[in-house]
Design an enzyme around this catalytic site. Structure first.
Site, PDB file in Angstrom:
ATOM      1  N   ARG A 282       0.845  -1.141  -0.098  1.00 55.98           N
ATOM      2  CA  ARG A 282       0.084  -0.146  -0.109  1.00 55.98           C
ATOM      3  C   ARG A 282       0.900   1.549  -0.028  1.00 55.98           C
ATOM      4  NH1 ARG A 282      -5.455  -1.010   2.724  1.00 55.98           N
ATOM      5  NH2 ARG A 282      -6.030  -2.730   1.414  1.00 55.98           N
TER       6      ARG A 282
ATOM      7  N   ASP B 210     -15.652   9.861  10.648  1.00 59.12           N
ATOM      8  CA  ASP B 210     -14.487   9.107  10.204  1.00 59.12           C
ATOM      9  C   ASP B 210     -13.221   9.877  10.562  1.00 59.12           C
ATOM     10  OD1 ASP B 210     -14.799   6.529   7.894  1.00 59.12           O
ATOM     11  OD2 ASP B 210     -12.726   7.618   8.089  1.00 59.12           O
TER      12      ASP B 210
HETATM   13  C1  LIG Z   1     -14.552  -0.439   5.773  1.00 53.95           C
HETATM   14  S1  LIG Z   1     -15.117   1.218   6.387  1.00 53.95           S
HETATM   15  C2  LIG Z   1     -16.608   0.976   7.171  1.00 53.95           C
HETATM   16  C3  LIG Z   1     -17.765   1.683   6.361  1.00 53.95           C
HETATM   17  C4  LIG Z   1     -19.033   1.593   7.029  1.00 53.95           C
HETATM   18  N1  LIG Z   1     -19.173   1.396   8.574  1.00 53.95           N
HETATM   19  C5  LIG Z   1     -19.688   0.091   6.570  1.00 53.95           C
HETATM   20  O1  LIG Z   1     -19.630  -0.937   7.355  1.00 53.95           O
HETATM   21  O2  LIG Z   1     -19.932  -0.051   5.477  1.00 53.95           O
HETATM   22  C6  LIG Z   1     -13.824   1.374   7.540  1.00 53.95           C
HETATM   23  C7  LIG Z   1     -13.906   3.056   7.940  1.00 53.95           C
HETATM   24  O3  LIG Z   1     -13.135   3.074   9.305  1.00 53.95           O
HETATM   25  C8  LIG Z   1     -12.411   4.273   9.248  1.00 53.95           C
HETATM   26  N2  LIG Z   1     -11.249   4.358  10.344  1.00 53.95           N
HETATM   27  C9  LIG Z   1     -10.387   3.695  10.286  1.00 53.95           C
HETATM   28  N3  LIG Z   1      -9.848   3.848  11.872  1.00 53.95           N
HETATM   29  C10 LIG Z   1     -10.445   4.822  12.352  1.00 53.95           C
HETATM   30  C11 LIG Z   1     -10.361   5.670  13.314  1.00 53.95           C
HETATM   31  N4  LIG Z   1      -9.508   5.433  14.234  1.00 53.95           N
HETATM   32  N5  LIG Z   1     -11.388   6.331  13.798  1.00 53.95           N
HETATM   33  C12 LIG Z   1     -12.380   6.853  12.991  1.00 53.95           C
HETATM   34  N6  LIG Z   1     -12.498   5.955  11.833  1.00 53.95           N
HETATM   35  C13 LIG Z   1     -11.581   4.940  11.392  1.00 53.95           C
HETATM   36  C14 LIG Z   1     -11.596   4.497   7.849  1.00 53.95           C
HETATM   37  O4  LIG Z   1     -11.370   5.463   7.316  1.00 53.95           O
HETATM   38  C15 LIG Z   1     -12.937   3.647   6.755  1.00 53.95           C
HETATM   39  O5  LIG Z   1     -13.470   4.666   6.374  1.00 53.95           O
END
Ligand SMILES: C[S@@+](CC[C@H](N)C(=O)[O-])C[C@H]1O[C@@H](n2cnc3c(N)ncnc32)[C@H](O)[C@@H]1O
Length: 272
Positions: free
Chosen positions: A37, A142
């Site tokens: 990545r 997010d």
């Molecule tokens: C796979 S997506 C999930 C989206 C949605 N909740 C779903 O289930 O379809 C995971 C998200 O978590 C966010 N993320 C990762 N670490 C995080 C953190 N420490 N605090 C807030 N968001 C975070 C990422 O940026 C990403 O947009």
């Protein structure tokens, strides 16, 4: 795969930085993922290798690059009405509350906003038939500025709305024409109900809530077990007693101190 060398010290340093700053946790098995990545980014920046990139990540004046690395190391995959049974449950539940009380929902790892706007469609429909109060709102947060900027624009490829009914598409979306063919934009009447903001779940969060339902789906995978439990308890502290809490179905139940009961897979109720 890029030929950039990635020694264990660099892997450990990046892992420590991500853990200390944003709570992301990378097991040794993720070494090749980090390499694949970040290496293209390092090459794009014209840097010599991982050590030079780490210096950039450690430099506080390079916060944008740090954010970029977080974005590259996490996955933002999401789509409208993912895990439809969660939305069915939310609808059934809200239907029993009557239409007098305001409703507040939090999408706590909102990514591009698909989850928040799916919920907004559901609540707007319920309001239309008088099942809930017109006073409803959604907070969507997010860690990634990039996804939040896109979420605020609310423009999506049609494929991400494959599980949205034709009625809802007509009611809440604008179809793109010409160069925007194949895309839709969420209408203002829903966009104005969703408040997007940046929030790191691993840092203290103040001034939010309380909420009647919280989505924390498909984000805990990035955290180690103690961080998971801590995030879940702090998130649950913002959920009203009796409120609904959603995790990704595949994530299983997460140990936490707050009493919750399973309602359906991935959906829990906080003790009243
Ligand atoms: C796979 S997506 C999930 C989206 C949605 N909740 C779903 O289930 O379809 C995971 C998200 O978590 C966010 N993320 C990762 N670490 C995080 C953190 N420490 N605090 C807030 N968001 C975070 C990422 O940026 C990403 O947009």
């Amino acid at each position: 795969m890029s030929a950039l060398a990635f020694h264990n010290t660099a892997f450990k340093r990046i892992g420590d930085l991500m853990y200390e700053t944003v709570g992301l946790s990378f097991h040794e098995s993720k070494k090749s993922l980090i390499h694949s990545r970040l290496a293209p980014r390092i090459q794009k920046l014209g840097l010599d290798g991982f050590d030079e990139y780490i210096s950039l990540l450690e430099d506080e004046s390079q916060a944008m690059e740090f954010q970029m690395a977080v974005d590259l190391l996490t996955t933002n995959e999401t789509y409208f009405f993912r895990e439809p049974k969660h939305y069915d449950l939310l609808q059934d539940e809200l239907g029993t509350w009557g239409n007098r009380r305001p409703i507040a929902v939090w999408s706590a790892a909102a990514s591009f906003g698909d989850e928040a706007f799916s919920t907004a469609m559901l609540l707007a429909d319920m309001q239309l038939v008088g099942k809930i109060s017109p006073e409803w709102s959604i907070v969507a947060t997010d860690i990634s500025q990039r996804v939040l900027l896109s979420a605020k624009e609310a423009i999506y490829p049609m494929d991400r709305l494959r599980d949205v009914s034709p009625e809802r598409l007509r009611r809440y979306c604008l179809r793109g024409f010409g160069p925007s063919e194949g895309q839709v934009q969420i209408q203002d009447k829903l966009r104005e109900r969703v408040q997007f903001g940046q929030l790191n779940l691993c840092k203290p969060f103040d001034g939010l809530g309380p909420f009647d339902a919280i989505f924390l789906r498909n984000v805990l995978i990035y955290f180690d077990p103690p961080t998971k439990a801590d995030v879940v308890d702090r998130v649950l502290s913002l959920l009203r007693p009796g409120g609904l809490f959603f995790l990704g179905t595949a994530e299983g139940r997460v140990p936490c101190k707050t009493p919750i009961k399973t309602v359906i897979p991935g959906a829990y109720r906080k003790a009243a």
